[in-house]
Design a protein around this motif. Structure first.
Motif, PDB file in Angstrom:
ATOM      1  N   ARG A 121       1.052   4.255  -2.852  1.00 22.12           N
ATOM      2  CA  ARG A 121       0.985   5.699  -2.588  1.00 22.12           C
ATOM      3  C   ARG A 121       2.118   6.433  -3.293  1.00 22.12           C
ATOM      4  NH1 ARG A 121       1.086   5.713   3.698  1.00 22.12           N
ATOM      5  NH2 ARG A 121       1.659   7.888   3.313  1.00 22.12           N
TER       6      ARG A 121
ATOM      7  N   LEU B 276       3.818  12.897   0.205  1.00 21.35           N
ATOM      8  CA  LEU B 276       3.387  11.512   0.113  1.00 21.35           C
ATOM      9  C   LEU B 276       2.151  11.352   0.995  1.00 21.35           C
ATOM     10  CD1 LEU B 276       3.966   8.721  -1.079  1.00 21.35           C
ATOM     11  CD2 LEU B 276       5.291   8.209   0.974  1.00 21.35           C
ATOM     12  N   SER B 277       0.998  11.600   0.426  1.00 22.11           N
ATOM     13  CA  SER B 277      -0.242  11.576   1.204  1.00 22.11           C
ATOM     14  C   SER B 277      -0.787  10.152   1.283  1.00 22.11           C
ATOM     15  CB  SER B 277      -1.276  12.494   0.554  1.00 22.11           C
ATOM     16  OG  SER B 277      -1.676  11.953  -0.698  1.00 22.11           O
ATOM     17  N   GLN B 278      -1.961  10.033   1.864  1.00 21.08           N
ATOM     18  CA  GLN B 278      -2.616   8.742   1.972  1.00 21.08           C
ATOM     19  C   GLN B 278      -3.338   8.372   0.682  1.00 21.08           C
ATOM     20  OE1 GLN B 278      -2.413   6.773   4.622  1.00 21.08           O
ATOM     21  NE2 GLN B 278      -1.242   8.199   5.871  1.00 21.08           N
ATOM     22  N   LYS B 279      -3.359   9.236  -0.272  1.00 19.63           N
ATOM     23  CA  LYS B 279      -4.129   8.990  -1.479  1.00 19.63           C
ATOM     24  C   LYS B 279      -3.447   7.981  -2.388  1.00 19.63           C
ATOM     25  CE  LYS B 279      -6.350  13.550  -1.753  1.00 19.63           C
ATOM     26  NZ  LYS B 279      -6.557  14.747  -2.604  1.00 19.63           N
ATOM     27  N   THR B 280      -4.264   7.171  -3.041  1.00 16.45           N
ATOM     28  CA  THR B 280      -3.824   6.255  -4.084  1.00 16.45           C
ATOM     29  C   THR B 280      -5.067   5.867  -4.869  1.00 16.45           C
ATOM     30  OG1 THR B 280      -2.586   4.238  -4.558  1.00 16.45           O
ATOM     31  CG2 THR B 280      -4.064   4.177  -2.670  1.00 16.45           C
TER      32      THR B 280
ATOM     33  N   GLU C 256       0.834  -1.202   0.000  1.00 19.83           N
ATOM     34  CA  GLU C 256       0.000   0.000   0.000  1.00 19.83           C
ATOM     35  C   GLU C 256       0.873   1.259   0.000  1.00 19.83           C
ATOM     36  OE1 GLU C 256      -3.635   2.114  -0.035  1.00 19.83           O
ATOM     37  OE2 GLU C 256      -3.147   0.025  -0.456  1.00 19.83           O
TER      38      GLU C 256
ATOM     39  N   TYR D 212       1.380   6.565  -6.995  1.00 21.80           N
ATOM     40  CA  TYR D 212       0.345   7.569  -7.257  1.00 21.80           C
ATOM     41  C   TYR D 212       0.948   8.974  -7.217  1.00 21.80           C
ATOM     42  CZ  TYR D 212      -3.946  10.285  -6.687  1.00 21.80           C
ATOM     43  OH  TYR D 212      -4.957  11.205  -6.845  1.00 21.80           O
TER      44      TYR D 212
END
Length: 208
Positions: free
Chosen positions: A101, A153-157, A97, A104
């Protein structure tokens, strides 16, 4: 006078004899000794559960302790490592995961092949003796990737990035074994431009 005394004696002795006879008839002829009152022993109490118990015809023996029935502690699914690239790399679901990220953040807007190539670069570094040997350590190494360095580096993916990671884990490597990639339009490091190039995919140049 003599006759009266004789008669009195006769009645006295006769009465005494009758009284004695009555006593003999009423009183039992054989006396029995009082018997001790019997006590009924209490039923055996259940033995306490414990490690020590006395055997029926022998010395003390140790009984096996009852097995602990607490459920076994299981490792979190996120911490279980799965083999990648034919077993040469092992990484957790959490690391996959984290890698998604990064893909992404670095590969938004890039074609799918380019996103797989970014994930492959990280895995190539894990295999290389020049870099740390876990995905997490490679990603968070100082100055390794600009989104991490800049705090982006965010939590988004998304599903595309996750699929790109799975394909890279399963052996796909469009980067052709590269250890680096950069955008020549935005790269500020002159050193990175000196690395031997392997392939260019859209906006990224991949190098060794």
């Amino acid at each position: 006078m003599v006759k009266r005394e004789a008669r009195t004696r006769f009645f006295f002795f006769s009465g005494s004899f009758l009284l004695l006879l009555v006593c003999l008839l009423v009183t039992p002829t054989s006396a029995t000794a009082p018997q001790a009152k019997k006590t009924v022993p209490a039923q055996d109490e259940p033995r306490q559960q414990g490690p020590v118990a006395r055997a029926a015809d022998g010395p003390q023996t140790l009984e096996p302790r009852q097995q602990d029935r607490r459920p076994a502690i299981r490792a979190s699914r996120d911490e279980r490592r799965t083999a990648a690239r034919g077993g040469r790399i092992r990484l957790t679901e959490r690391e996959m995961e984290l890698l998604a990220r990064l893909v992404y953040a670095e590969g938004r807007g890039e074609p799918y092949e380019g996103q797989v190539a970014i994930a492959a670069v990280v895995l190539n570094r894990v295999e290389s003796p020049q870099f740390p040997n876990t995905v997490r350590e490679v990603i968070f190494a100082p100055n390794a990737f600009s989104p991490v360095k800049d705090g982006h580096l965010s939590q988004k993916t998304n599903d595309t990035a996750r699929k790109a990671v799975r394909d890279a884990v399963n052996g796909m490597d469009p980067s052709r074994g590269s250890l680096y990639f950069y955008n020549p339009k935005t790269a500020t490091s002159e050193w990175i431009r000196t690395r031997p190039q392997t392939v260019r995919i859209a906006n990224h140049v991949f190098a060794r």
